[in-house]
Enzyme design. Structure first.
Site, PDB file in Angstrom:
ATOM      1  N   LYS A 191       0.974  -1.146   0.164  1.00 29.59           N
ATOM      2  CA  LYS A 191       0.037  -0.100   0.002  1.00 29.59           C
ATOM      3  C   LYS A 191       1.004   1.247   0.084  1.00 29.59           C
ATOM      4  CE  LYS A 191      -3.965   1.851   2.945  1.00 29.59           C
ATOM      5  NZ  LYS A 191      -4.832   1.473   4.074  1.00 29.59           N
ATOM      6  N   SER A 198      -9.561   1.522   2.788  1.00 29.18           N
ATOM      7  CA  SER A 198      -8.924   2.463   2.197  1.00 29.18           C
ATOM      8  C   SER A 198      -7.645   1.579   1.238  1.00 29.18           C
ATOM      9  CB  SER A 198      -8.264   3.355   3.083  1.00 29.18           C
ATOM     10  OG  SER A 198      -7.465   2.710   3.909  1.00 29.18           O
ATOM     11  N   SER A 206     -10.187  -1.428   7.086  1.00 27.89           N
ATOM     12  CA  SER A 206      -9.489  -1.070   5.791  1.00 27.89           C
ATOM     13  C   SER A 206      -8.771  -2.185   4.898  1.00 27.89           C
ATOM     14  CB  SER A 206      -8.589   0.047   5.547  1.00 27.89           C
ATOM     15  OG  SER A 206      -9.333   1.336   5.703  1.00 27.89           O
TER      16      SER A 206
HETATM   17  N1  GLN Z   1     -13.544   3.341   6.363  1.00 22.53           N
HETATM   18  C1  GLN Z   1     -12.741   3.919   7.573  1.00 22.53           C
HETATM   19  C2  GLN Z   1     -12.343   5.318   7.663  1.00 22.53           C
HETATM   20  O1  GLN Z   1     -12.852   5.974   6.700  1.00 22.53           O
HETATM   21  C3  GLN Z   1     -11.602   3.111   7.754  1.00 22.53           C
HETATM   22  C4  GLN Z   1     -10.455   3.525   7.103  1.00 22.53           C
HETATM   23  C5  GLN Z   1      -9.235   2.520   7.558  1.00 22.53           C
HETATM   24  O2  GLN Z   1      -9.344   1.206   8.305  1.00 22.53           O
HETATM   25  N2  GLN Z   1      -7.951   2.967   7.228  1.00 22.53           N
HETATM   26  O3  GLN Z   1     -11.784   5.852   8.409  1.00 22.53           O
END
Ligand code: GLN
Length: 447
Positions: free
Chosen positions: A43, A118, A142
Site C-alpha cells: 500500500k 482504504s 480497511s
Molecule cells: N473507512 C474507515 C475510515 O474511513 C476505515 C479506514 C481504515 O481502516 N483505514 O476511517
C-alpha cells in the site's frame, strides 16, 4: 508466481482498475526465506527508501523517502520482491477506493463497482491475480472490507503484532498493518514473516514472532463459533444471509459448535460515531506535520503560516479536509472532555463487552459486509440504519480492542464476492487461522 508474470499482469490491469500508483520493475531477491522470489505489493502508505510514497495524497505526490518501513526489511529478509505501490483512499481515510489523489480504483469483478477501501489497490492486485501477497493497513476495517468486496483473504493481526515503523499513520491507537492473500494458508505464512518486536516501534508486543503456519490445520471439532447475532440481524440481503447459514451448517458438519452471542444494540450503534471522533482527532494530530515546509508538496506564501494554509488547502482532498475540521473541533479545549475523552470511555465499554463475548467462544463469526460491493455511482446509504451502523461497520470493534480479525471469501452474492469475518481473542492468531481455514474449506465444498 514469478516477478515477470506479476509485472505483466499489474500492467495489464492498471488501465481498467487503476490499482497501482507505481509499478516497480527493478527490485530483486536479496535473501532466501519463506517468500523467496515471491512478488509482494505494498500500500502506498508504506514508506520505501528511494521510491515514491504518496499516501494517496496530492500533498505527498512528490515524496521520495530516505528510509524504509520495518516491514519492507522483513519482506526482503524473507526473500520477497517488491513489485508495486498500490493506491489508497487519501492517508487511509475512506472506505470506497474513490478518495485517492490519483483517481478511482475499480473492482476487477465489475468495473462499475467499488473495490472498497482504504487499501483498495492492494485488495485489487490480489483479486486480479497479479500477486498473491499485498500489504494494507487497517484502522477501521480497511483491509477486511475491501477483501470482502473483491473476494480475497484480508487479515488484521493483533495490535502490536506487526511493526508500524515507517507506515504513514492515520489514527495511532487504531492503526494496524494488515495484508491480503489468495488463501488462508498464505495469510498464516505472512503473519509469521511480518510479526515480531521492533525497537523502532514501542507498541510492538514483547513476544516472539508467531509460528502459525507450522501448526495450521482445519480441525474445528468441538470449537465454538460465536454467531454475532446483532450483525446477522442487521443484514437485509437474503442471499448474504442464506450463504452465511449454509457455511455455518457446513461448519457444524465438521464438528463445530454454533452459539448465538449478542451485544447491547445501543452500544453497537454507538461504535461508528465513536470511531469517527477518535480517528478524526488522532488523524488531525498525526497529520499536523504535513505543512509544506519540511517535505512534500509546497506552495509559495508570505510566511510559514501562509505556506501551511496554502499547501494544506491545495494538497488535501475535500473528504479529509472535512475530517480535519471535525478532529480539530473535537480536540479544542472546551470540547475535548465531552467529545474525545467521552469517545475513549465509550470505546472502553465496548471493548469490555466484546471481551466478554469472545470469552464465550473460540471466535466470533458474521458476514463481513451486508452484501456485495456497492456501485460506484448511485449507491445510497441510510447512514442511521442498522445495516450501515452495524452490518457495514461493526469491524471497527477489532480496532478498538486490538483483536485479530480476518475476512475470508464466502459464496457469491449476485454473482459477486462477499466475505465472512472471524475475530478471535488478542494474540490468538493460531485459532483465528484454524477457524478461517475451516470456513475456507466449507466454502470450497459448497461452491
Ligand atoms: N473507512 C474507515 C475510515 O474511513 C476505515 C479506514 C481504515 O481502516 N483505514 O476511517
Amino acid at each position: 508466481m514469478d516477478k515477470t508474470t506479476s509485472i505483466l499482469k499489474l500492467k495489464e490491469i492498471q488501465a481498467s482498475t487503476n490499482a497501482c500508483v507505481t509499478i516497480i520493475e527493478n527490485d530483486e531477491k536479496t535473501h532466501e526465506g519463506l517468500l523467496s522470489n515471491i512478488p509482494v505489493a505494498l500500500k502506498d502508505n508504506v514508506i520505501t527508501k528511494g521510491i515514491l510514497t504518496t499516501g494517496g495524497s496530492k500533498l505527498l505526490s512528490n515524496y521520495i523517502p530516505p528510509y524504509s518501513a520495518t516491514i519492507v526489511h522483513k519482506i526482503k529478509q524473507a526473500g520477497g520482491v517488491i513489485v508495486a505501490k498500490t493506491s489508497l483512499d487519501e492517508l487511509g481515510m475512506g472506505g470506497t477506493g474513490t478518495a485517492s489523489f490519483n483517481g478511482i480504483v475499480r473492482n476487477p469483478h465489475d468495473l462499475t463497482r467499488q473495490a472498497g477501501g482504504s487499501s483498495s489497490g492492494s485488495a485489487v492486485v490480489v483479486a486480479a491475480k497479479a500477486v498473491d501477497y499485498a500489504i494494507g493497513s487497517d484502522t477501521g476495517d480497511s483491509v477486511r472490507k475491501p477483501a470482502s468486496f473483491v473476494g480475497v483473504v484480508g487479515t488484521k493481526p493483533t495490535y502490536g503484532r506487526i511493526s508500524r515503523y515507517g507506515i504513514i499513520p492515520y489514527a495511532s491507537s487504531l492503526d494496524h498493518v494488515g495484508y491480503f492473500t489468495s488463501n488462508v494458508t498464505q495469510a498464516a505464512l505472512m503473519c509469521d514473516v511480518l510479526s515480531g518486536v521492533d525497537p523502532l516501534d514501542q507498541t510492538t508486543l514483547p513476544v516472539c514472532p508467531t509460528n502459525t503456519l507450522e501448526t495450521l490445520n482445519d480441525n474445528v471439532s468441538g470449537k465454538v463459533f460465536g454467531i454475532f447475532e446483532d450483525v446477522v440481524n442487521a443484514v437485509n440481503d437474503e442471499e448474504t444471509l442464506k450463504n452465511f447459514e449454509a457455511v455455518c451448517n457446513a461448519l457444524v458438519k465438521k464438528g463445530a459448535i454454533l452459539k448465538s452471542i449478542s451485544m447491547d444494540e445501543d452500544l453497537l450503534r454507538a461504535c461508528l460515531p465513536t470511531y469517527y471522533i477518535i480517528a478524526n482527532c488522532e488523524a488531525t494530530a498525526n497529520h499536523s506535520n504535513l505543512t509544506g515546509v519540511n517535505f512534500g508538496l509546497t506552495q509559495d506564501g508570505e510566511d510559514v503560516e501562509d505556506i501551511m494554509t496554502k499547501t494544506r488547502t491545495v494538497g488535501f482532498g475535500p473528504l479529509i479536509r472535512k475530517r480535519f475540521v471535525i478532529g480539530s473541533y473535537g480536540l479544542k479545549d472546551e470540547n475535548q472532555e465531552k467529545l474525545f475523552r467521552q469517545a475513549q470511555k465509550v470505546r472502553r465499554v465496548v471493548v469490555d463487552e466484546f471481551t466478554k463475548m469472545l470469552n464465550e467462544c473460540d471466535g466470533l463469526i458474521a458476514p463481513a459486509t451486508s452484501s456485495c460491493a456497492p456501485l460506484l455511482e448511485g449507491a445510497n446509504t441510510n447512514v442511521l440504519s442498522n445495516t450501515h451502523l452495524i452490518a457495514e461497520n461493526y469491524m471497527v470493534i477489532s480496532n478498538f480492542s486490538g483483536t485479530p480479525s480476518i475476512t475470508i471469501p464466502s459464496l457469491p452474492v449476485k454473482g459477486l464476492p462477499n466475505g465472512i469475518n472471524i475475530t478471535c481473542k488478542v494474540e490468538d492468531e493460531a485459532t483465528m487461522f484454524k477457524l478461517a481455514l475451516a470456513v475456507e474449506s466449507c466454502v470450497k465444498e459448497l461452491l
